[in-house]
Scaffold this motif. Structure first.
Motif, PDB file in Angstrom:
ATOM      1  N   TYR A   1       0.835  -1.215   0.000  1.00  0.00           N
ATOM      2  CA  TYR A   1       0.000   0.000   0.000  1.00  0.00           C
ATOM      3  C   TYR A   1       0.866   1.260   0.000  1.00  0.00           C
ATOM      4  CZ  TYR A   1      -3.991  -3.024   1.203  1.00  0.00           C
ATOM      5  OH  TYR A   1      -4.975  -3.987   1.206  1.00  0.00           O
ATOM      6  N   HIS A   2       1.971   1.222   0.752  1.00  0.00           N
ATOM      7  CA  HIS A   2       2.842   2.402   0.835  1.00  0.00           C
ATOM      8  C   HIS A   2       3.511   2.673  -0.514  1.00  0.00           C
ATOM      9  CE1 HIS A   2       5.216   5.454   2.827  1.00  0.00           C
ATOM     10  NE2 HIS A   2       6.355   4.895   2.405  1.00  0.00           N
ATOM     11  N   LYS A   3       3.960   1.614  -1.190  1.00  0.00           N
ATOM     12  CA  LYS A   3       4.572   1.786  -2.509  1.00  0.00           C
ATOM     13  C   LYS A   3       3.551   2.299  -3.518  1.00  0.00           C
ATOM     14  CE  LYS A   3       8.336  -1.603  -2.179  1.00  0.00           C
ATOM     15  NZ  LYS A   3       8.871  -2.900  -2.706  1.00  0.00           N
ATOM     16  N   ARG A   4       2.327   1.808  -3.416  1.00  0.00           N
ATOM     17  CA  ARG A   4       1.280   2.282  -4.316  1.00  0.00           C
ATOM     18  C   ARG A   4       1.033   3.779  -4.124  1.00  0.00           C
ATOM     19  NH1 ARG A   4      -2.269  -1.382  -6.850  1.00  0.00           N
ATOM     20  NH2 ARG A   4      -3.054   0.531  -7.813  1.00  0.00           N
ATOM     21  N   LEU A   5       1.072   4.222  -2.862  1.00  0.00           N
ATOM     22  CA  LEU A   5       0.854   5.644  -2.583  1.00  0.00           C
ATOM     23  C   LEU A   5       1.934   6.503  -3.228  1.00  0.00           C
ATOM     24  CD1 LEU A   5      -0.677   7.878  -0.918  1.00  0.00           C
ATOM     25  CD2 LEU A   5       0.988   7.447   0.895  1.00  0.00           C
TER      26      LEU A   5
ATOM     27  N   GLY B   1      -0.582   4.596   3.147  1.00  0.00           N
ATOM     28  CA  GLY B   1      -0.611   3.991   1.828  1.00  0.00           C
ATOM     29  C   GLY B   1      -1.881   4.274   1.061  1.00  0.00           C
TER      30      GLY B   1
END
Length: 592
Positions: free
Chosen positions: A126-130, A158
């Motif tokens: 989720y953090h990488k997607r953000l 995220g």
């Protein structure tokens, strides 16, 4: 299950007095040989939670929980038996030897660890997607809320994306099984769509335990979708009533107090502004579990709920829970702003610190909340309010504290102090100040309960085993008539066996007996069996009648049970023996 020696467990239990351990969480008041307070496991207004120092056991007459100090820690902290033993060993300064897990324990532990790894992997996803192109909407939301890159990184914020199975696909690619993903609370499963993401098109807030392990998520929808906030369901690693958002950071704060607010963004904004002592409950009302968690790190709590009616009502509900946990409680007012996030953005950290320093006494906050229901310009309304105030004052157990509050309240609300003191005394007289459960006398109640044909044998067995556990003379008087096999099968018979064998060795140790049941998660049932409310019986005649009634009731049921059992013996011989046994019941007379 790996286990420590009985001798070591007994040493750990004996070094942790149950009144001291529970008294650090529940406000206890002594009544006779027991201590009573409000149960930390269910909501109640009358103290039905009993702690007995002599037996080193507790029992709630309201919800039925019970056991010894080990089972209390298991129930309250949601610990396994070994975890509770370790917690109490650490508390007593006892070093535990290393244990080797059984194969089953290894499997359970491995699965739990796999679930935690899955949740951590999801948080990274989720953090990488953000931070990527697909997270633009999520990043715009956080930036609009004034969060810095450092804050976003620190809290691991995220974005879940717009797809309905993107996270599930990612986790499967990482090698996690359907069973682990499901147990992590990260998906929905339906016959029509199969396994899909629980969270989509939401900014994501990883929820961590006090050790900074991801145990769940909160997600805020972007746009007009419903629900606005969606949390992880409760899982084997996530219990929302015993965890608080931000506590993994707040527990290390050097401030002497902790600030409790409502939402994720409030906590994050306060931490970003330098108030790292802030925490929030997780999409649920404030619970005794939350109060117990706070109690580990402070005895001073400042509540800063939203200034709207719902927020104020939530604060009013939280105040008595904090008080029962032994927490000093004050209220931080955000007027004219709705919440800490809005306040800090508008006025800054220095002004917010002033509000913290000026936090209102929670008792006066409760009175102001009550006052809203009365027309103070009308004599009847004013009288009604003052009557309610007197009732609140009469609830204060500490005499000195009550006296000080009476003077302060009289001054604040322009009430004649003498009149207020009389009203408080009248309120105490009417209520009897009796918050403890009414206790029954066996001289009358045992007799009536046992003679009642509708009353079950269970009641008689509880009375007798409770009485027997407190007085060896009862065991000596009863043992010739009742054997262990005469008691109902299950935990009742197991408890009877422990008490009987305990007296054969000298005297039963109830706390040690309950430890055995705690290992099988039957401590509450066992404690309920020997927690019947019994006072001393003064009359020899009443004592004889009570004991005789109990023995006859239990023996009669035992004989009926055997009568209906086909043991393959001679039916005629069996019938003759049964007839003789029932005839003997008429001649039983027991005295101490």
């Amino acid at each position: 299950m790996p286990r420590y020696s009985d001798e070591l467990i007994e040493e750990i239990r004996s070094r942790n007095d149950i009144v001291d351990v529970i008294g650090g969480i529940v406000k206890l008041k002594r009544s006779g040989s027991n201590y009573f307070g409000l149960c930390p496991f269910h909501s109640e207004k009358t103290g039905s939670f009993s702690v007995n120092r002599e037996k080193q056991m507790y029992h709630c007459f309201g919800c039925g929980v019970g056991g010894n100090v080990i089972s209390f820690v298991m129930d309250y902290e949601n610990y396994s038996f070994p975890e509770a033993v370790k917690y109490l060993a650490d508390r007593a300064g006892i070093t535990l030897p290393e244990l080797t897990d059984s194969e089953e324990d290894k499997r359970v532990h491995a699965f739990r660890e796999e679930v935690l790894k899955c949740l951590k992997s999801a948080a990274i996803y989720y953090h990488k997607r953000l931070k990527g192109p697909e997270g633009r909407l999520g990043m715009e939301y956080f930036k609009k809320r004034g969060l810095s890159d450092e804050t976003i990184r620190s809290f691991g914020l995220g974005y879940s994306g717009r797809g309905h199975d993107e996270a599930v696909k990612y986790l499967k690619e990482q090698g996690f099984s359907d069973r682990v993903i499901d147990a992590s609370g990260l998906c929905n499963i339906s016959e029509k769509y199969g396994m899909t993401d629980r969270f989509f098109n939401r900014v994501m807030f990883p929820i961590m335990d006090v050790n900074s392990k991801v145990i769940g998520f909160g997600g805020r929808v972007l746009g007009d979708g419903q629900p606005k906030y969606l949390n992880s369901p409760e899982t084997l690693v996530f219990d929302k009533s015993r965890n608080m958002y931000g506590m993994n950071i707040a527990r290390r704060s050097r401030k002497p107090y902790r600030i409790v607010c409502e939402g994720y963004m409030d906590v994050i904004s306060m931490h970003q502004a330098g108030f790292s002592e802030a925490v929030a409950s997780l999409g649920t009302a404030f619970t005794p579990g939350h109060a117990g968690l706070l109690r580990r790190y402070t005895n001073d709590v400042r509540l800063t709920y939203d200034s709207d009616s719902a927020g104020q009502k939530a604060a009013v509900r939280a105040v008595p829970i904090c008080k029962e946990a032994g927490l000093k409680t004050r209220i931080i007012h955000m007027d004219p702003y709705k919440d800490p996030d809005e306040f800090i953005k508008a006025l800054g950290a220095d002004e917010f610190q002033k509000r913290i320093d000026e936090a209102e006494n929670s008792f006066f906050f409760e009175l102001e909340y009550i006052k809203k229901d009365y027309d103070m310009s009308d004599p009847e309304g004013r009288t009604g309010f003052q009557t309610e105030v007197a009732r609140k004052l009469s609830d204060i157990d500490d005499e000195l504290g009550r006296d000080n509050y009476i003077s302060a309240v009289a001054s604040k609300y322009s009430i004649k102090e003498d009149a207020l003191r009389r009203a408080v005394a009248l309120s105490q007289e009417r209520s009897g100040r009796e918050t403890l459960p009414e206790r029954k006398r066996p001289s009358s109640v045992i007799h009536s309960d046992v003679k009642d044909e509708n009353a079950g044998t269970e009641k008689a067995e509880k009375y007798l085993l409770t009485w027997m556990s407190e007085d060896r003379r009862v065991y000596d008087a009863v043992q010739p008539y009742l054997g262990v096999e005469d008691y109902s099968e299950g935990v009742v018979r197991d408890m009877a066996a422990e008490i009987y064998s305990g007296y054969e060795r000298g005297a039963p140790k109830i706390a040690d007996i309950l430890t055995k049941f705690a290992q099988n998660e039957k401590a509450a049932e066992a404690a309920g069996i020997i927690s019947e409310r019994i006072d001393a019986i003064d009359s020899d005649t009443d004592r004889q009648r009570a004991l005789t009634d109990l023995v006859i009731k239990i023996k009669k049921t035992s004989l009926e049970r055997r009568k209906n059992t086909d043991d393959g013996g001679d039916p005629l011989k069996k019938a003759v023996e049964e007839k003789k046994a029932f005839a003997k019941l008429k001649n039983i007379r027991i005295s101490l």
